[in-house]
Motif scaffolding. Sequence first.
Motif, PDB file in Angstrom:
ATOM      1  N   UNK A 280       0.830  -1.205   0.000  1.00 28.34           N
ATOM      2  CA  UNK A 280       0.000   0.000   0.000  1.00 28.34           C
ATOM      3  C   UNK A 280       0.864   1.254   0.000  1.00 28.34           C
ATOM      4  N   UNK A 281       1.982   1.207   0.714  1.00 30.63           N
ATOM      5  CA  UNK A 281       2.891   2.351   0.710  1.00 30.63           C
ATOM      6  C   UNK A 281       3.406   2.623  -0.696  1.00 30.63           C
ATOM      7  N   UNK A 282       3.706   1.562  -1.432  1.00 27.59           N
ATOM      8  CA  UNK A 282       4.164   1.718  -2.817  1.00 27.59           C
ATOM      9  C   UNK A 282       3.059   2.330  -3.676  1.00 27.59           C
ATOM     10  N   UNK A 283       1.849   1.832  -3.509  1.00 31.20           N
ATOM     11  CA  UNK A 283       0.717   2.370  -4.262  1.00 31.20           C
ATOM     12  C   UNK A 283       0.467   3.831  -3.908  1.00 31.20           C
ATOM     13  N   UNK A 304      -7.534   4.318  -7.763  1.00 28.96           N
ATOM     14  CA  UNK A 304      -8.410   3.144  -7.727  1.00 28.96           C
ATOM     15  C   UNK A 304      -7.654   1.911  -7.254  1.00 28.96           C
ATOM     16  N   UNK A 305      -6.410   1.761  -7.725  1.00 19.47           N
ATOM     17  CA  UNK A 305      -5.608   0.617  -7.285  1.00 19.47           C
ATOM     18  C   UNK A 305      -5.369   0.671  -5.775  1.00 19.47           C
ATOM     19  N   UNK A 306      -5.139   1.870  -5.270  1.00 22.29           N
ATOM     20  CA  UNK A 306      -4.910   2.029  -3.827  1.00 22.29           C
ATOM     21  C   UNK A 306      -6.175   1.675  -3.049  1.00 22.29           C
ATOM     22  N   UNK A 307      -7.321   2.165  -3.501  1.00 22.75           N
ATOM     23  CA  UNK A 307      -8.582   1.868  -2.810  1.00 22.75           C
ATOM     24  C   UNK A 307      -8.925   0.387  -2.902  1.00 22.75           C
ATOM     25  N   UNK A 308      -8.636  -0.225  -4.040  1.00 26.54           N
ATOM     26  CA  UNK A 308      -8.900  -1.654  -4.195  1.00 26.54           C
ATOM     27  C   UNK A 308      -8.053  -2.477  -3.228  1.00 26.54           C
ATOM     28  N   UNK A 317     -11.707  -2.460   4.267  1.00 29.00           N
ATOM     29  CA  UNK A 317     -11.092  -2.859   5.539  1.00 29.00           C
ATOM     30  C   UNK A 317     -10.412  -1.639   6.178  1.00 29.00           C
ATOM     31  N   UNK A 318     -11.219  -0.707   6.639  1.00 24.63           N
ATOM     32  CA  UNK A 318     -10.686   0.558   7.134  1.00 24.63           C
ATOM     33  C   UNK A 318      -9.901   0.393   8.430  1.00 24.63           C
ATOM     34  N   UNK A 319     -10.204  -0.646   9.199  1.00 26.75           N
ATOM     35  CA  UNK A 319      -9.470  -0.850  10.448  1.00 26.75           C
ATOM     36  C   UNK A 319      -7.990  -1.143  10.177  1.00 26.75           C
ATOM     37  N   UNK A 333      -8.816  10.677   2.726  1.00 26.82           N
ATOM     38  CA  UNK A 333      -8.257  11.790   1.966  1.00 26.82           C
ATOM     39  C   UNK A 333      -8.027  11.354   0.515  1.00 26.82           C
ATOM     40  N   UNK A 334      -7.493  10.161   0.335  1.00 25.27           N
ATOM     41  CA  UNK A 334      -7.270   9.644  -1.018  1.00 25.27           C
ATOM     42  C   UNK A 334      -8.602   9.508  -1.745  1.00 25.27           C
TER      43      UNK A 334
END
Length: 644
Positions: A280-283, A304-308, A317-319, A333-334
């Motif tokens: 996720x950090x890379x995305x 979209x890739x980050x949210x996916x 999975x917000x937790x 924010x994203x």
Amino acid sequence: MKTLGRSALRRLSGTVALGAALWGASCTAPAIGERTPNAVVTPPVSAAPTTKLSPAHQPAPLSYDEALARGREIVDVWKKDAEPSGSKVTAWAAGAGIGEGEIVRVLVGLTRPCLNAATEDVPECKKLFDSGTESEDKAIVEVLAPLLGELGDPSPHGSETFTILGRLDARGLWRGEQAIGRLLERRKTGGGTCAPPTAEEIANARASLDDFAVIVSKPRKNGGPKAEDAVEARAPTAAELDDLAYFRAAVGASGAEVGTAKEDSASKPLVEGDPVATERARLYEAVKAARNSGDFEAHLRAGKAYLEAFGYPAPMRLAEERDRRWGGLGVSFVMRDVAMSAEILGRFDLAEDIYRRAAYRGGFCGTSWASYRDYQIRGLIRTAEVRRGCRAAVAERLFSVGRDRDHRFDTAELASKGFDVARLYRGAMLTAGRDMDSEALRKVLAASPLGGRAVARLEREGSEDWARRVRAVGGFVSTAGAAGVDSVLAFADKSVPAVRAEAIGALGYLLEDRGTDVCGRMGWGVYHGSQEREVKTIMNKCDTRLGAARMDEIAKKVASHADDTSPAVREAVAKALGNMGRSSSRPVLNKLARDTFENGGTTCINYGTPQEKCEPTRQVRFAARTALERLQQTETERKTPPQR
């Protein structure tokens, strides 16, 4: 006081992010100024300004000094011509010989050193965007960016204007964000269809409400105070059904409430070094780099890739998000940024879904959540209405976001199309009190004359707490004005305590009187609301203010709730009476100033001085004391001779 935009709030939030993904860009943004700007688009002209500028420079990239000189010239003319804004900009700019392309070139020339930097945390950016700095180029940028919002080409798929404003927004220029918003608002104009409910739609809605119950407080016993937990449900009257049916027919096309999506509650926080977090950090690096470059297509793909990676479009999975800030989770924010890119590119379906879906809470405690909520509602209104007309966003327009002085996102559009706005709010008010705990609501409904049918409706339709969602009480008070005072007083008397306090508070705002002789001298302008619904006083203009006898009558009815068992109601009474400024209220306020209810904790005055005094927190008492001080000020002002 200047209000910070989403860009500035994002920058403040980012400084306290916990466990944030890496912020460095993975690629270098293309140098600004290497492309020839789009041709100038000159909209139709209705009037010309008083001043004419000399012809623009040749269409080549401007150096910093050239941009500063030309920007200074544009701003000087803008100031000389009374600083036109909004719809007046188009005619002014055309008459002055200023176009979209030229303003873009000036902005590029002034901001190139910042935009070509790898990060916004460099002196070249800070001098332009930090709130504590002042410079001539900063002042010019803050004038020219809003002008682009009025002059720029708002068509989908982006443009040089969207690109420069997007890059400025990414680096913290809140006026860049505002200008983009204005471009998108202009695009919406004329989109979709908009008409009030038909007789057939209202009849169908009415037929579906035979199992709906209204939540009210039980009648007082022997004329005594209302018990805080004395709540019951009843069937609506025929007149109430008519109003409720009109409202339900109007909001029938509304989607889910903004920020209330049910996400994956079973997920757990990720541990340090988890491969998922690393990916996720890379995305996130890709998202940041694309946004900084102003490449909306790339930003949308990366976003979209980050949210996916969090599960979107399925429950997210917000937790697992470890980035928590003032104003919410980092992923929220994203989401807001991705929604804006989707909207710019004409992907209105995706934009509407994400504006509706993003959670504006979930970070550290603070008040900025209301700004993010309102930002998402504005975006939702734009995207929903351009796709499906105003019916798709009736609920959001009734909500009426804050600081909307030009009435672009409130009920003005509905009223202009023939909707009875006061009736919409009146119908929504019949759902007040349904935002209680679901099990408590179930018990109240089960004990009502509608019994099992009302409970079955609850299971089928949910709580239907539209009054809270559209802020119906404040909306009705603000819309109906003086004509609605009596019905609001009657509504308050029958409502559950929390709603009763809200109604009394809204009346206090509507009837705020500072004692000034507004018929003999200039009045004042007051809007109340930030997290609450804004209500503007009617007492600051000679043709709308109420007379002394009428005000005393209303104040007496408000004061009748001073013995309510709910501290929230008693506090609302004190505040409202203080706002209304009637001398006849002094005995009631003196009584409330001795109220013994304690909220818990300690309140101190003159903190850190020899005069420091601390006592248990008693909100009712404090509100009454403040009201008495205001009353004294109002009485003094009332004795001041008028200046005619």
